[in-house]
Design a protein around this motif. Structure first.
Motif, short mmCIF file in Angstrom:
data_model
loop_
_atom_site.label_atom_id
_atom_site.label_comp_id
_atom_site.label_asym_id
_atom_site.label_seq_id
_atom_site.Cartn_x
_atom_site.Cartn_y
_atom_site.Cartn_z
N THR A 105 15.27 -16.47 126.86
CA THR A 105 13.89 -16.61 126.59
C THR A 105 12.77 -15.58 126.52
O THR A 105 13.39 -14.52 127.04
N ARG A 106 11.80 -15.83 126.00
CA ARG A 106 10.87 -14.82 125.90
C ARG A 106 9.99 -14.38 127.09
O ARG A 106 9.22 -13.63 126.92
N THR A 107 10.26 -15.53 127.94
CA THR A 107 9.12 -15.58 129.10
C THR A 107 9.82 -14.70 130.10
O THR A 107 10.93 -15.48 130.61
N TRP A 108 9.11 -13.76 130.57
CA TRP A 108 10.17 -12.71 131.54
C TRP A 108 9.96 -13.58 132.90
O TRP A 108 11.01 -13.34 133.57
N GLU A 109 9.32 -14.54 133.24
CA GLU A 109 8.89 -15.25 134.56
C GLU A 109 10.55 -15.79 134.82
O GLU A 109 10.87 -16.27 135.69
#
Length: 124
Positions: A105-109
Motif C-alpha cells: 500500500t502507499r499509505t505509510w500508516e
C-alpha cells in the motif's frame, strides 16, 4: 525481534545511481509486502515504491517512475531500491517498511515495521 536494516545510501551527483538494500530479520519475510518511503527535512513522509509477497506486484510513485525500481529476494530476506538518474529533489532519508499482507500500500500508516533509514544526498 523484528529488524529492518537499510544500507546503500550516500552522496552522489545528479544523474548518478545508488542501490539501497533493506535486510530483514525476525519475521517470515515472504509473508510481508515491503515498501520504501522517504522524508526530506521539513516535509512529510512520502511513498516511493512497494512490492508484494512476490515480485509480480510492484508500484512506484509518479515522481520516480522510470528511474527507480523496487525488487526483493525472499531467500536473502532483502528488498532493494535501484535508483538511477538521481535528482537533487530525491535528497531525503529513505526508509523501508514491512506490512503483514499480500499486497503493498502507499499509505505509510498501514505498515507494521520500519527501519532506521539511510540518507541519500544528491548534489547538483
Amino acid at each position: 525481534q523484528v529488524q529492518l536494516v537499510e544500507s546503500g545510501g550516500g552522496l552522489v551527483q545528479a544523474g548518478g545511481s545508488l542501490r539501497l538494500s533493506c535486510a530483514a530479520s525476525g519475521l517470515t519475510f515472504s509473508n510481508y509486502a515491503m515498501g520504501w518511503f522517504r522524508q526530506a527535512p521539513g516535509k512529510e513522509r512520502e511513498f516511493v515504491a512497494a512490492i508484494g509477497w512476490t515480485s509480480d506486484y510492484t508500484e512506484h510513485a509518479d515522481s520516480v517512475k522510470g528511474r527507480f525500481t523496487i525488487s526483493r529476494d525472499n531467500a536473502k530476506k532483502t528488498v532493494y531500491l535501484q535508483m538511477n538518474s538521481l535528482e537533487p529533489e530525491d535528497t531525503a532519508a529513505y526508509y523501508c517498511a514491512a506490512r503483514l499482507a499480500l499486497a503493498p500500500t502507499r499509505t505509510w500508516e498501514n505498515y507494521n515495521y520500519w527501519g532506521q533509514g539511510t540518507q541519500v544526498t544528491v548534489s547538483s
